[in-house]
Motif scaffolding. Structure first.
Motif, short mmCIF file in Angstrom:
data_model
loop_
_atom_site.label_atom_id
_atom_site.label_comp_id
_atom_site.label_asym_id
_atom_site.label_seq_id
_atom_site.Cartn_x
_atom_site.Cartn_y
_atom_site.Cartn_z
N ALA A 221 80.36 -109.26 46.71
CA ALA A 221 78.95 -108.88 46.76
C ALA A 221 78.18 -109.76 47.74
N GLN A 222 78.50 -111.04 47.76
CA GLN A 222 77.83 -111.94 48.69
C GLN A 222 78.13 -111.56 50.14
N THR A 223 79.39 -111.27 50.43
CA THR A 223 79.77 -110.88 51.79
C THR A 223 79.12 -109.56 52.18
N TRP A 224 79.09 -108.60 51.25
CA TRP A 224 78.46 -107.30 51.53
C TRP A 224 76.98 -107.47 51.83
N PHE A 225 76.28 -108.31 51.06
CA PHE A 225 74.85 -108.53 51.27
C PHE A 225 74.59 -109.14 52.64
N LEU A 226 75.37 -110.15 53.02
CA LEU A 226 75.16 -110.80 54.31
C LEU A 226 75.46 -109.85 55.46
N ASN A 227 76.50 -109.03 55.31
CA ASN A 227 76.82 -108.08 56.37
C ASN A 227 75.73 -107.03 56.52
N ARG A 228 75.24 -106.50 55.43
CA ARG A 228 74.19 -105.48 55.50
C ARG A 228 72.91 -106.06 56.08
N PHE A 229 72.55 -107.26 55.64
CA PHE A 229 71.33 -107.88 56.15
C PHE A 229 71.45 -108.17 57.64
N THR A 230 72.59 -108.70 58.07
CA THR A 230 72.76 -109.03 59.48
C THR A 230 72.74 -107.77 60.34
N ASN A 231 73.42 -106.72 59.89
CA ASN A 231 73.42 -105.47 60.66
C ASN A 231 72.02 -104.87 60.76
N HIS A 232 71.28 -104.90 59.66
CA HIS A 232 69.93 -104.34 59.66
C HIS A 232 69.00 -105.17 60.55
N LEU A 233 69.18 -106.47 60.57
CA LEU A 233 68.27 -107.34 61.31
C LEU A 233 68.52 -107.27 62.81
N PHE A 234 69.79 -107.17 63.21
CA PHE A 234 70.12 -107.25 64.62
C PHE A 234 70.41 -105.90 65.25
N LEU A 235 70.25 -104.82 64.51
CA LEU A 235 70.51 -103.49 65.08
C LEU A 235 69.57 -103.16 66.23
N PRO A 236 68.25 -103.41 66.13
CA PRO A 236 67.38 -103.07 67.26
C PRO A 236 67.32 -104.15 68.34
#
Length: 227
Positions: free
Chosen positions: A46-61
């Motif tokens: 769950a920790q890895t999933w949260f960090l991956n989702r947050f990083t992808n959402h933050l750096f997508l644009p």
């Protein structure tokens, strides 16, 4: 009474030694570390999933040169989120209610984004100070206004985080004190006040999470303007 409301924002001291450094470093021990096993446990997954989702959402644009900041923004988000949420527990101290700590985080991060902008694309960075097509008589005024708005960004970052957390903590303590005082004489009103306190606690948990996200998001937007 007024002084006791703000005692919760004072840095804890033991034998004359401030414990704010311990309050900052201790929550990192709560997170599991990766192991050499093929299958991780549920908490680590769950920790890895949260960090991956947050990083992808933050750096997508964001442009590709800004992706190298992912190693800084992801731990910063976890750090602020942990500090804000753990500070809602009884008999705890919230380091992020201290303006000095928040400014110590906001100012270097903002300055780093500005330095990156002037280093990689100085013409584009200077263009923010003077918009294109500005009439000649308004050029000095706009330069002053845009410079002030640029310099006020780190102050807004630190004050926003401090003010939101401080106001929430004060309101929770006021309502909790009211429920405790009203319990002997007005039990029904005290129970209703305790229910309001429960709802406010849930709201403060959401505010703590949102403010951590907003802090990192604004820094990423500042970076996006300079890469």
């Amino acid at each position: 009474m007024t002084l006791s409301l703000f005692d919760q924002f004072q840095s804890p001291v033991f034998q004359g030694i401030p414990l704010i450094a311990l309050a900052i470093a201790l929550p990192w021990a709560l997170y599991p570390t990766s192991t050499g096993r093929w299958m991780a446990n549920r908490l680590l997954t769950a920790q890895t999933w949260f960090l991956n989702r947050f990083t992808n959402h933050l750096f997508l644009p964001m442009n590709t040169p800004g992706h190298k900041w992912a190693g800084l923004f992801a731990p910063l988000m976890v750090f602020l989120l942990t500090m804000n949420v753990l500070g809602l527990l009884p008999y705890t101290f919230t380091p992020t209610t201290q303006l000095s700590l928040n400014m110590g985080l906001a100012f270097p991060l903002w300055l780093a984004t500005v330095i990156v902008g002037f280093r990689t694309q100085p013409a584009h960075a200077l263009a923010h100070v003077l918009p294109e097509g500005t009439p000649t008589p308004l050029i000095p005024v706009l330069i002053i206004i845009e410079s002030i708005s640029l310099l006020i960004r780190p102050i807004a970052l630190g004050v926003r985080l401090t003010a939101n957390l401080t106001a929430g903590h004060l309101l929770m303590q006021l309502i909790g004190t009211a429920a405790f005082v009203l319990m002997p004489s007005m039990t029904t009103v005290a129970l209703l006040t305790m229910g309001l306190l429960l709802l406010l606690t849930l709201l403060e948990i959401a505010v703590a999470m949102i403010q951590a996200y907003v802090f990192v998001l604004l820094v990423s937007l500042y970076l996006q303007e300079n890469v």
